[in-house]
Scaffold this motif. Sequence first.
Motif, PDB file in Angstrom:
ATOM      1  N   PRO A 104     -16.343 -12.579  -0.979  1.00 30.15           N
ATOM      2  CA  PRO A 104     -15.762 -11.465  -0.591  1.00 30.15           C
ATOM      3  C   PRO A 104     -14.466 -11.254  -1.109  1.00 30.15           C
ATOM      4  O   PRO A 104     -13.995 -12.164  -1.550  1.00 30.15           O
ATOM      5  N   ILE A 105     -14.120  -9.922  -1.201  1.00 26.31           N
ATOM      6  CA  ILE A 105     -13.062  -9.517  -1.767  1.00 26.31           C
ATOM      7  C   ILE A 105     -12.382  -8.540  -0.662  1.00 26.31           C
ATOM      8  O   ILE A 105     -12.755  -7.754  -0.415  1.00 26.31           O
ATOM      9  N   HIS A 106     -11.002  -8.626  -0.465  1.00 24.92           N
ATOM     10  CA  HIS A 106     -10.369  -7.670   0.366  1.00 24.92           C
ATOM     11  C   HIS A 106      -9.683  -6.936  -0.379  1.00 24.92           C
ATOM     12  O   HIS A 106      -9.127  -7.253  -1.368  1.00 24.92           O
ATOM     13  N   VAL A 107      -9.605  -5.509  -0.055  1.00 21.47           N
ATOM     14  CA  VAL A 107      -8.717  -4.447  -0.729  1.00 21.47           C
ATOM     15  C   VAL A 107      -8.249  -3.520   0.368  1.00 21.47           C
ATOM     16  O   VAL A 107      -8.553  -3.625   1.433  1.00 21.47           O
ATOM     17  N   LEU A 108      -6.985  -3.172  -0.151  1.00 17.49           N
ATOM     18  CA  LEU A 108      -6.109  -2.184   0.723  1.00 17.49           C
ATOM     19  C   LEU A 108      -6.564  -0.624   0.386  1.00 17.49           C
ATOM     20  O   LEU A 108      -6.363  -0.543  -1.028  1.00 17.49           O
ATOM     21  N   VAL A 109      -6.752   0.228   1.059  1.00 10.53           N
ATOM     22  CA  VAL A 109      -7.024   1.569   0.970  1.00 10.53           C
ATOM     23  C   VAL A 109      -6.026   2.377   1.767  1.00 10.53           C
ATOM     24  O   VAL A 109      -5.766   1.897   2.752  1.00 10.53           O
ATOM     25  N   PHE A 110      -5.221   3.337   0.925  1.00 12.73           N
ATOM     26  CA  PHE A 110      -4.161   4.158   1.781  1.00 12.73           C
ATOM     27  C   PHE A 110      -4.814   5.581   1.472  1.00 12.73           C
ATOM     28  O   PHE A 110      -4.936   6.088   0.350  1.00 12.73           O
ATOM     29  N   MET A 111      -4.664   6.376   2.693  1.00 10.66           N
ATOM     30  CA  MET A 111      -4.801   7.720   2.510  1.00 10.66           C
ATOM     31  C   MET A 111      -3.457   8.646   2.706  1.00 10.66           C
ATOM     32  O   MET A 111      -2.800   8.023   3.675  1.00 10.66           O
ATOM     33  N   PRO A 112      -3.166   9.885   2.167  1.00 11.93           N
ATOM     34  CA  PRO A 112      -2.235  10.394   2.449  1.00 11.93           C
ATOM     35  C   PRO A 112      -2.048  11.156   3.803  1.00 11.93           C
ATOM     36  O   PRO A 112      -0.926  11.588   4.210  1.00 11.93           O
ATOM     37  N   THR A 113      -3.065  11.375   4.341  1.00  7.93           N
ATOM     38  CA  THR A 113      -2.931  12.306   5.563  1.00  7.93           C
ATOM     39  C   THR A 113      -3.936  11.514   6.851  1.00  7.93           C
ATOM     40  O   THR A 113      -4.957  10.901   6.330  1.00  7.93           O
TER      41      THR A 113
END
Length: 389
Positions: A104-113
């Motif tokens: 398993p791989i953890h990733v961070l995702v960020f959204m602008p709004t």
Amino acid sequence: MTCLHSYVTDLHIHIGRTRSGAAVKITAAPSLTLENIINYAENIKGIDIIGVIDCHVKETLEEIKEYLADGEAYERKDGGVQFRRVTLFLGTEIEIYDENCHGPIHVLVFMPTIEAMELFSAWMSVRMKNPTLSSQRLYENGNNLQKKVKELNGLFIPAHIFTPFKSLFGKGVKSSLTEVFDPSMIDAVELGLSSDTSMAQIVTELESYPFLTNSDAHSLEKMGREYQFLRLDEPSFDEFRLALKGIGGREVETNFGLHPLLGKYYQSICADCQSKITKGACEACQSTKLIKGVSERILELPLHTPVRKRPPYIHQIPLEFIPKLGKKTLEKLRSHFQTDMNIIHSATEEELSKVVSPQIVRAIFSARKGELSIKTGGGGVYGKIIEKN
């Protein structure tokens, strides 16, 4: 004329409970509510920009929108949500384990709004079993996830990339990130607590990516144990995007993180008896089971002589690691200097001497200079500062 400023930034903070008391990050402290995170960042830690990485949870989004409706926060036109002196970036931590992964791989995702995060949350909700919890496994191909993130104008950042469990290079891939991801759709990588720039920059595939250092906070006190100074025109999502690309003087100015020896996974440890192990069987119990340390795992990857000029990486010892600095003494320091950032970076020796003992003053300054002796961590156990008589 653009006037750039430095902003203290920690982009990996979990929510333990929602306003109603519902669990989000099961292993996080119940006190990690959105309200407490904002207050702690502003009034205790001195953090300007925070990444809350459980914003895919519907109740979290609804709580943020309540702040907007009450006039206690507002959405910045260039991305992010402004709470008084703290800017919140809307993020989520996702676990990927598709047919191409070896673990398993953890990733961070960020959204602008908020709108973009709501769309992303809805897309994920039919691809995971429990969208109300943190760090849930996404039943989707890694490349497809990246494409969706880019479609919504978001940022894609693999998390704590060398940690033995649930990370890109820990067990996720054998030798190349291309086994799972499209390199062109990665915006940065998060180093994690058991590595620093000097260790990570020799990995060939990481040459083109900026390095981020974040706390992965599971309690209020852990906020800001790793962070960075971002040089930006203002604390917004669009400015952060420019900083990752190094455009117009925006940049990751300085990384601050634990000395890797203090991290929980720096050295390899016998999984059965916790003794230090290098190659072959454990000398103490003859077991061949080991938890591979980050320092060893990096050397198994394709390496090179780094070319890219990196920001300084400062080995910063969190106040809670300093010997003899207990809760009451910490409260006394905070009362006098307002925030941890003031104590760590700004307070002079003379000023500190008026508040705490000479022993603690020496320890704080030794921590600033990276002069403290350390007992190495590994196998899930943090390293320790060794007291000097």
